[in-house]
Each structure stands twice: as structure tokens, then as C-alpha cells.
Write an enzyme that holds these catalytic residues in place. Structure first.
Site, PDB file in Angstrom:
ATOM      1  N   ASP A 306      56.702 119.301  73.614  1.00 53.61           N
ATOM      2  CA  ASP A 306      57.425 120.368  72.941  1.00 53.61           C
ATOM      3  C   ASP A 306      57.647 121.490  73.957  1.00 53.61           C
ATOM      4  O   ASP A 306      57.032 121.512  75.024  1.00 53.61           O
ATOM      5  CB  ASP A 306      56.590 120.865  71.756  1.00 53.61           C
ATOM      6  CG  ASP A 306      57.362 121.793  70.838  1.00 53.61           C
ATOM      7  OD1 ASP A 306      58.590 121.833  70.955  1.00 53.61           O
ATOM      8  OD2 ASP A 306      56.725 122.470  70.018  1.00 53.61           O
ATOM      9  N   ASP A 602      52.756 121.309  67.999  1.00 49.05           N
ATOM     10  CA  ASP A 602      51.932 122.324  67.339  1.00 49.05           C
ATOM     11  C   ASP A 602      52.291 122.530  65.878  1.00 49.05           C
ATOM     12  O   ASP A 602      51.550 123.166  65.151  1.00 49.05           O
ATOM     13  CB  ASP A 602      52.037 123.663  68.079  1.00 49.05           C
ATOM     14  CG  ASP A 602      53.481 124.128  68.243  1.00 49.05           C
ATOM     15  OD1 ASP A 602      54.352 123.589  67.536  1.00 49.05           O
ATOM     16  OD2 ASP A 602      53.736 125.022  69.065  1.00 49.05           O
ATOM     17  N   ASN A 668      24.320  90.971  84.703  1.00 47.48           N
ATOM     18  CA  ASN A 668      24.166  89.910  83.709  1.00 47.48           C
ATOM     19  C   ASN A 668      24.419  88.540  84.330  1.00 47.48           C
ATOM     20  O   ASN A 668      23.775  87.552  83.980  1.00 47.48           O
ATOM     21  CB  ASN A 668      25.127  90.136  82.545  1.00 47.48           C
ATOM     22  CG  ASN A 668      24.677  91.276  81.643  1.00 47.48           C
ATOM     23  OD1 ASN A 668      24.024  92.193  82.109  1.00 47.48           O
ATOM     24  ND2 ASN A 668      25.023  91.212  80.374  1.00 47.48           N
ATOM     25  N   ASP A 700      19.557  98.900  83.169  1.00 47.01           N
ATOM     26  CA  ASP A 700      20.970  98.874  83.561  1.00 47.01           C
ATOM     27  C   ASP A 700      21.779  99.956  82.853  1.00 47.01           C
ATOM     28  O   ASP A 700      22.688 100.551  83.427  1.00 47.01           O
ATOM     29  CB  ASP A 700      21.581  97.501  83.238  1.00 47.01           C
ATOM     30  CG  ASP A 700      21.099  96.441  84.212  1.00 47.01           C
ATOM     31  OD1 ASP A 700      20.390  96.802  85.161  1.00 47.01           O
ATOM     32  OD2 ASP A 700      21.430  95.260  84.014  1.00 47.01           O
TER      33      ASP A 700
END
Length: 863
Positions: A306, A602, A668, A700
Site C-alpha cells: 500500500d 492497514d 540420526n 542434539d
């Protein structure tokens, strides 16, 4: 009063009670429909539908059936923690319709049964006569019947920055707008969802909730990891049973494997890391309502912004003064009168410039605005135009008249396009007039010259026209000023003396130009969408360095096909006189083109587009509650430059997200490699399920959060936005995970088998501890995916150093502290085991650092 008004017999008395009751039966109540949002239970249950979480729930159930109570409790804690974090985040979900209801005026002044009364706004019906005055919020759509100098601020509804006069025969008031001047009587024409306000509410409520870009990517990653975890765990279970191993043993082995593959800490790490980034953004005046939206903003390829209050200050300011004798420049913006008026380098005041003094007398005297200085700031009360003129009078040190000096007034209206006040002055009664240049010039018979008024000739009129045409062409609103003595104290607008012209504009924010340049450097397209006129919008765009390749209006968009509009949107574009539906159409078309769209706004009119956009950004100071609630991000300073700061933070977050996802998955992967290879060669369990959870969540997780706090790497804002389909990992990430996983998995397996002949618990503890140490020190390889730690600084992330200290200390406690020994089934290690672990850890630090140093130097040398 316009023709065709219904029920004009009620102009004096208004509706009767019976007519109101009948209208309620026909039209309902003046309120928006209440739409219930998701319940707390539904939001909570939604946290447990993620594939990774489902795997953990199944693992906990199997552990419980198998009698492994400690494993069951540990897994359940992980599941509940992740669920709680997700619930807290989603409980902040917006409800734009509730804010729309809150915005509605709670009361309205009406005429009913011949009496003026105050009723709840929801009681209004079509046909009601309402009375409005300056300061009132309009409670329903209504047609103006009678008015005195009535004008309304409709910027929240239309985006138009200037108040709209309501003095024509077809003038209407709209729900949710504010009366800024005058008073009037109007007849209600629409209520509730039938109003323009209500139609926007329905439009906003009908928009489907969109996942953020990050939510979509994390969801895809979770599904992929879940499928792989289930597939491998199932395969191992089948192989184990086929080779003759006991069912109970293989069930626990499969559970351990599935738990090892699932990065349990990932949802929590993502949420915590983004929340920390959001807290940092608050200090930069950006409030994050939906956490993952900041990361999405970092990927934004288009900003639809805007104009009023976002790119500009939303404070009308006089910037130029023209008289037939001189042209003046005015410094300062807004309603702070600390600037000055000058001709060239010479400052001018009313006391040393008679022509300027005459003009400033009209600025201050034909005016109802006032300036107040409170809390070290200037506030203006009145209309923006009059505020700009009064501020100009202050800057020129003009004498300020007293309100009691007003004798008579002819208010402004859209037909006359001017306003006159008859006022007592030190020189006697005077008529002071301001208005549109073309109308006011034709009323003047004289023009102010150095020696006093002289006849206004055709050449003089041409000179005035050329001056205001030039001012208007640069996007300014031009006000003409005139005056004349009135010795008989009679207010007539004849024989006026032309004094000069004033150019006013809502100026660009000073920091916006640099922000626009930075956005362009980052490959981000900017599209201005405003309710203002094309000329004004283009002037502001040019002032901030936004070179629009095309300028379109609502009428232009209506005749363009989607294909034509998409083609026009390929470059920086300016859309003027935009309607709410235009904004939504533009956002939707850009999204169909795989663009990630940020939309600022707004007003009420912006709410649907804010909801539709990938990231909705509302203004915190000027913004309506509706816009704030429909947005993902609220700018506390209403500053476009803050958006660029948020984009910078979003890019940092995604860069760090890629780092800690790779880090967690490589950790992992090492666990999975050790488990799978160990099962294939027929060994006992190398890691227990509780040990895997300890590694994945406690150690971790904390390290990954610290990794997420790495500072932005140089050059992040010099790169174009990442493609919408760009994965979090990619093949390079998979390769990196595989390399680290193979090394850490096989190294811990070697330690396990080396110590297995001595004692199984000792071997498992050593392998478990080795994997934790490997994972902690491998984090240095993930601090930057390009630069070595010697470049970014080994100690530049104190949070990471603190996390390493805490997690390694926790692992020492897990090995030597009796309660944790019981929980994790560990035993104490000797110096020999620690030396073995340390030697195998060194390559994880040295090798990645050497490789990145070589590649970094080659890149720096352009080879």
C-alpha cells in the site's frame, strides 16, 4: 437531498417502533455473522496427526505392551512436549471476523417516533435516520439527507488518503469510516453483511487458510522421513524374524530403529528457533503473529505494498509555496513545525516578507485545525489539509488568530470547492479564503504585488494556471489562497485578492528509498497498490526509486484478462484507485505463477488480500484491528523499511534451518547406520530406545537451537529469492548427511565391538557416549555451509559454545550419575575409552574445515 429517497415522510420523525420491528424481521440485525473458530480441543488434537508424531505414539504403545515402562515414559514425554509447543503456537491463530464485529460502533444516535435517542448499533435497520458528527464512527451504510461541512475519513475502507466531502446530492456514508468534520443526518440504506464493510468481512471469512511455505516443506520432509523410517524398521523386523530372532527382541530393535530415524527434536527446535528470531524482530519493530511466516517472508519474491502510511508518512505536508513574486521551499515533514520556509538559501518569515505574511495569515486564519505538543511529540487535531496549512504558518512564524475572532463562515463543499471565513484582524475585518486554484482564481480581481494589490490581468491568470499545473503534475494537491478587506463586516467572496499557491503532499518516508533499493538488490519485485490517484501514486513511486513500467487503475484491470494482467505484473507495476477485489486477484494470480507474495495493508479494505497472501503485513500504528488480525506480521512503526529487516531475518532463519536440519539428520543417520549394520552382523542392541531419545532430544535439540542462532552470513541479501520448490535438503544435503552418518555410525560400531568382549553394558555406554561426542563436535561443520569456522570465528556464536558445554556435561552425568545410569542403563567409562572416543572425533573437526577452506579460497579467487 437526492431524488428518489424512500420514506421521506420520516425526515423529521424517523421510523416508528412498529416499523423497526417489521424491518428487523425482514433485514435482521446490524451485525456480522458469528463464525466459530476451531476449538481448543481440535487444535490440540491436530498436533498429534504429524507422521513423525504418529510413529512415536506407536513406538510408545509397543514399548508399553512389551513392558518397557521407562522407554514408554520417555517417548510419551517427547510426544507431549511437541504437542504442547504446537498448541501454544496455533492458539494464537487469528479471527478477523471477530475484529470486524469489534470495530462496529456500539451505539448510534437515531430519530424514532419523533424523538432523538441513542440505541445499540446492532438495532439499526434500513430506513432509520441517524445523526452523525465529527469524531463519530459511522454505524451503517447511509445516504446523507442534511449536512453542514460534513466529511469522512474513508482510508480504512478505500485506501484514499484524503477525507471525502459528503455535501453532494448523492453523498453516502459507509460503515466503519470516521466523520472528521461537520455534522449531518443520514438515512440507513444497508446494515450488517449488506454494507460495503460487511461484504469485505464475508470476503475475508471465505478465504481458505493457507499453509505457510515452511509448513508445507516441513510437512513434506516429515512424510518422507516417516515413510523411510517405517519401511526400514519393517524390513529389519522381517529380516530378524526370518533369521530366527525372538519376536520381543526384534520389536524393540525395530522401535529403536524407528525412533533413531525420527528427528524428535525437529518440531521443537524449529518452533524455538523461529520464536527467538521473532523476539529479535520485535526489537526491530516487527511483531510476528504467526511464527513460521517470518521464514516465508524471507523467501518472498513479490511485495505488494500500500502507499498511504506505509511508503509515506500519512501526514500531509506543505512542500512548496508560490506567489507571483517568488517560489518558496518548505523543509520538514508532518506536523512538526520545526522546519522553515526559504527562497533559495535565505530563510523567510512573516516578519520579513510581507507577501508571505499575507498568505500565512490565510493559512492560519481560514482554518479549524490545531497543533498540540505532548510527550515530546506534535499532534494535529483536524483535517490533514488544514493541519498542513497550520504547520506551514507555524514554520513561517505567523501570528495565530484567536477562535473568538471568527465573525462568519462559508464552509467548504464539493460544488464550491472553497472555504471562506470572515475574521477580525489587527487591520480590521477580513475575508480569508482557500480552495481549488481554478475556482478561486476566477473569483479574484486583484493579485498581491510588492507594493500592494494590483489588477489581475489575463497574463496573470495564465501565470497562475501554469504554476498550479506544474505543481499538480508532480503529484501534489494544490491549494489557492486569497483575501480581501471587509470594512462592512460582510462575508462575500467577490473582489478577492489572489495571494498564492501551496503544494501539499503525503511525503515518502525518508528511509523507504534505501529499503526499496535493497529489495531490488535482493531480487524482490515491488508492486504498489493504492486507492489514491495515478498521478499522486506515480509521484511517490518516483520519489522512492520505484520505477513503474506500467500504471493501471481499477477500470484498466476490469477489461484485462488474467493472462494480460500476469504479463503486466512481470515488472514493477503501479495500481491506482484499486478495489479490494483487485488486490485479491493480483495476489492470487502471482501465487498461481509460483510466486511467494507478501502483502502490506492497514485498512479494512486490505484484510482479504492480507489473508490471501503468503505473508500478510499490517501496520501497527495506523492499521485497523481487522488488518492486524488478518496479518501474519505487524509493523509496530508502520515502516516499509522494517519489512526489509524482516526479510533479512527470514533469510537468516531459513539458512540456519537448513543447517540444523542437516545437522539433526546427520546425527540420526549415524545412529541408523550403527543400528542397521549391527543387526545385520548379528550383535546385541548397540543403543537402547531411551538412549536414542536422549541423543535426539536432550543433547542434539539444545545444540540445534544454538545452531539456529548463527548470525546472517555476508551476501544473503545480494542473492535472489530461493525458488518456491527449493527443498530444505536437496541432493547435496543428502550426500552430506550420508557421509557424516557413515563415519559416525561405523566409528561408534567399531568402539562397541571392540569393547563387547569386555562387557556389553560398557560397550553400549562407550558407543552411546561416542555418538553423543561425535554429534556435538560435528556441529562446527554445519555452522556455515560455505565458509570455514576460521572465517566466521570459532567463538562467534557464544550460544553454541554454551550448548556444547551443557550437553557434554549432561552426557558425563549420564555416564557417572546413578539416577541417569538407571534411566539410560549406562556404566562408568575409563580413560582408555575416552581416549578412543577423542581420537575418532578429531577428523569430524579437521577434515570439513580443510575442505571448506580450500573451496572458500578458490571461490574468493574466482576459480
Amino acid at each position: 437531498m437526492r431524488d428518489g429517497r424512500a420514506m421521506q415522510e420520516h425526515l423529521t420523525d424517523g421510523l416508528t417502533a412498529a416499523e423497526v420491528t417489521a424491518a428487523h424481521k425482514k433485514h435482521g440485525w446490524n451485525e456480522l455473522p458469528k463464525m466459530a473458530g476451531p476449538s481448543a480441543w481440535r487444535i490440540l488434537l491436530r498436533q498429534f496427526t504429524n507422521v513423525l508424531v504418529v510413529i512415536l505414539i506407536v513406538a510408545a504403545a509397543i514399548s508399553f505392551i512389551a513392558g518397557e515402562r521407562i522407554d514408554t515414559i520417555a517417548i510419551a514425554i517427547v510426544v507431549l512436549l511437541n504437542g504442547a509447543l504446537g498448541f501454544v503456537q496455533e492458539w494464537r491463530a487469528e479471527n478477523a471476523l471477530q475484529s470486524l464485529r469489534n470495530m462496529m460502533s456500539p451505539e448510534a444516535t437515531v430519530m424514532r417516533d419523533g424523538q432523538q435517542m441513542v440505541v445499540p448499533a446492532r438495532d439499526l435497520v434500513p430506513g432509520d435516520l441517524i445523526i452523525v458528527a465529527a469524531g463519530n464512527r459511522v454505524p451503517a451504510d447511509a445516504a446523507v439527507l442534511e449536512q453542514t461541512a460534513l466529511s469522512a475519513d474513508e482510508s480504512a475502507l478505500t485506501g484514499e488518503s484524503m477525507p471525502v466531502a459528503k455535501d453532494g446530492d448523492d453523498a453516502d456514508l459507509f460503515m466503519g469510516t470516521n466523520v472528521v468534520e461537520g455534522r449531518g443526518v443520514a438515512q440507513v440504506t444497508a446494515i450488517g453483511t449488506a454494507t460495503r464493510f460487511g461484504q469485505i468481512a464475508v470476503l475475508t471469512g471465505g478465504i481458505a487458510h493457507r499453509q505457510t511455505h515452511l509448513q508445507h516443506q516441513l510437512g513434506q520432509l516429515a512424510k518422507q522421513l516417516g515413510v523411510v523410517a517405517i519401511a526400514i524398521a519393517g524390513l529389519i523386523l522381517v529380516l530378524g524374524l526370518w533369521s530366527g530372532r525372538p519376536m520381543a527382541e526384534m520389536l524393540m530393535t525395530s522401535i529403536s530403529l524407528a525412533v533413531a530415524m525420527v528427528p524428535e527434536g525437529l518440531p521443537a527446535v524449529v518452533t524455538i528457533t523461529i520464536a527467538l528470531g521473532a523476539a529479535a524482530l520485535v526489537r526491530q519493530n516487527a511483531l510476528t503473529r504467526h511464527l513460521q511466516a517470518v521464514e516465508t517472508l524471507g523467501a518472498a519474491s513479490v511485495i505488494c505494498t500500500d502507499k498511504t502510511g506505509t511508503l509515506t508518512e500519512n501526514k500531509m505536508t506543505a512542500t512548496q509555496v508560490w506567489t507571483p513574486q517568488a517560489s518558496y521551499t518548505v523543509t520538514g515533514t508532518g506536523y512538526d513545525p520545526s522546519g522553515h520556509i526559504a527562497v533559495g538559501d535565505q530563510k523567510r518569515r512573516a516578519s520579513n516578507d510581507p507577501a508571505l505574511a499575507e498568505l500565512l495569515e490565510v493559512c492560519a486564519g481560514c482554518n479549524h485545525a490545531s497543533l498540540l505538543h505532548r510527550d515530546d511529540a506534535w499532534r494535529m487535531i483536524g483535517t490533514p489539509t488544514e493541519g498542513a496549512l497550520l504547520t506551514l504558518a507555524y514554520k513561517g512564524w505567523a501570528a495565530l488568530p484567536a477562535p473568538r475572532d471568527i465573525i462568519d463562515e462559508l464552509p467548504f463543499n464539493s460544488d464550491r470547492k472553497r472555504m471562506s471565513i470572515l475574521r477580525n484582524t489587527p487591520a480590521g475585518p477580513k475575508v480569508l479564503t482557500k480552495g481549488a486554484p481554478e475556482q478561486l482564481r476566477d473569483l479574484c480581481t486583484e493579485v498581491m504585488a510588492p507594493d500592494g494589490p494590483t489588477p489581475l490581468t489575463d497574463a496573470g491568470r495564465t501565470q497562475i494556471e501554469a504554476a498550479y499545473t506544474q505543481m499538480a503534475a508532480s503529484g501534489h494537491r494544490v491549494i489557492a489562497l486569497a483575501a480581501r478587506p471587509a470594512p462592512d463586516a460582510t462575508l462575500t467572496e467577490e473582489g478577492l485578492v489572489f495571494l498564492g499557491l501551496i503544494a501539499i503532499i503525503d511525503p515518502p518516508r525518508p528511509e523507504v528509498s534505501a529499503a526499496v533499493a535493497e529489495a531490488h538488490a535482493a531480487g524482490i519485485q515491488i508492486i504498489m497498490i493504492t486507492g489514491d490517484s495515478p498521478v499522486t501514486a506515480q509521484a511517490i513511486a518516483e520519489g522512492i526509486g520505484l520505477t513503474a513500467q506500467s500504471v493501471m487503475t481499477h477500470e484498466t484491470l476490469c477489461v484485462m484478462s488474467d493472462t494480460e494482467l500476469l504479463h503486466a505484473l512481470d515488472s514493477d507495476t503501479l495500481i491506482a484507485r484499486a478495489e479490494p477485489a483487485d488486490k485479491m486477484r493480483i495476489v492470487a494470480l502471482l501465487q498461481d505463477k509460483q510466486q511467494i507474495v507478501a502483502m502490506t495493508g492497514d485498512g479494512v479494505n486490505d484484510a482479504p488480500a492480507l489473508e490471501q497472501a503468503d505473508v500478510g503485513i499490517a501496520m501497527g500504528i495506523r492499521g485497523t484491528d481487522v488488518a492486524k488480525d488478518a496479518a501474519d506480521l505487524v509493523l509496530l512503526d508502520d515502516n516499509f523499511a522494517t519489512i526489509i529487516a524482516a526479510i533479512r531475518e527470514g533469510r537468516r532463519q531459513f539458512d540456519n534451518l537448513r543447517k540444523f536440519v542437516r545437522y539433526l539428520l546427520s546425527s540420526n543417520a549415524g545412529e541408523v547406520v550403527a543400528l542397521v549394520v549391527n543387526i545385520i552382523i548379528g550383535g546385541p542392541l548397540i543403543f537402547l530406545a531411551t538412549q536414542i531419545l536422549w541423543m535426539n532430544l536432550i543433547t542434539d535439540g539444545l545444540t540445534a537451537v544454538a545452531l539456529g542462532m548463527e548470525k546472517a552470513e555476508p551476501g544473503q541479501m545480494d542473492e535472489p529469492p530461493r525458488p518456491m520448490q527449493a527443498p530444505i535438503l536437496g541432493w547435496s544435503g543428502v550426500a552430506l548427511i550420508a557421509i557424516f552418518g557413515l563415519y559416525t555410525g561405523l566409528s561408534s560400531l567399531w568402539i562397541f565391538w571392540s569393547l563387547l568382549p569386555v562387557d556389553e553394558t560398557l560397550a553400549r555406554t562407550a558407543a552411546f557416549t561416542a555418538m553423543v561426542v561425535f554429534e556435538k563436535f560435528s556441529v562446527f561443520a554445519f555452522r556455515s555451509l560455505r565458509a570455514p569456522c576460521s572465517r566466521i570465528g570459532w567463538t562467534s556464536n557464544p550460544f553454541l559454545l554454551g550448548a556444547l558445554t551443557l550437553t557434554l556435561g549432561a552426557q558425563v552425568a549420564a555416564v557417572y550419575w546413578a539416577p541417569l545410569q538407571t534411566l539410560l542403563q549406562t556404566t562408568g567409562l575409563g580413560w582408555a575409552e575416552w581416549q578412543m572416543i577423542a581420537l575418532l572425533t578429531l577428523p569430524l573437526i579437521i577434515v570439513p574445515e580443510l575442505i571448506k577452506t580450500i573451496f572458500f579460497k578458490r571461490h574468493a579467487n574466482g576459480t
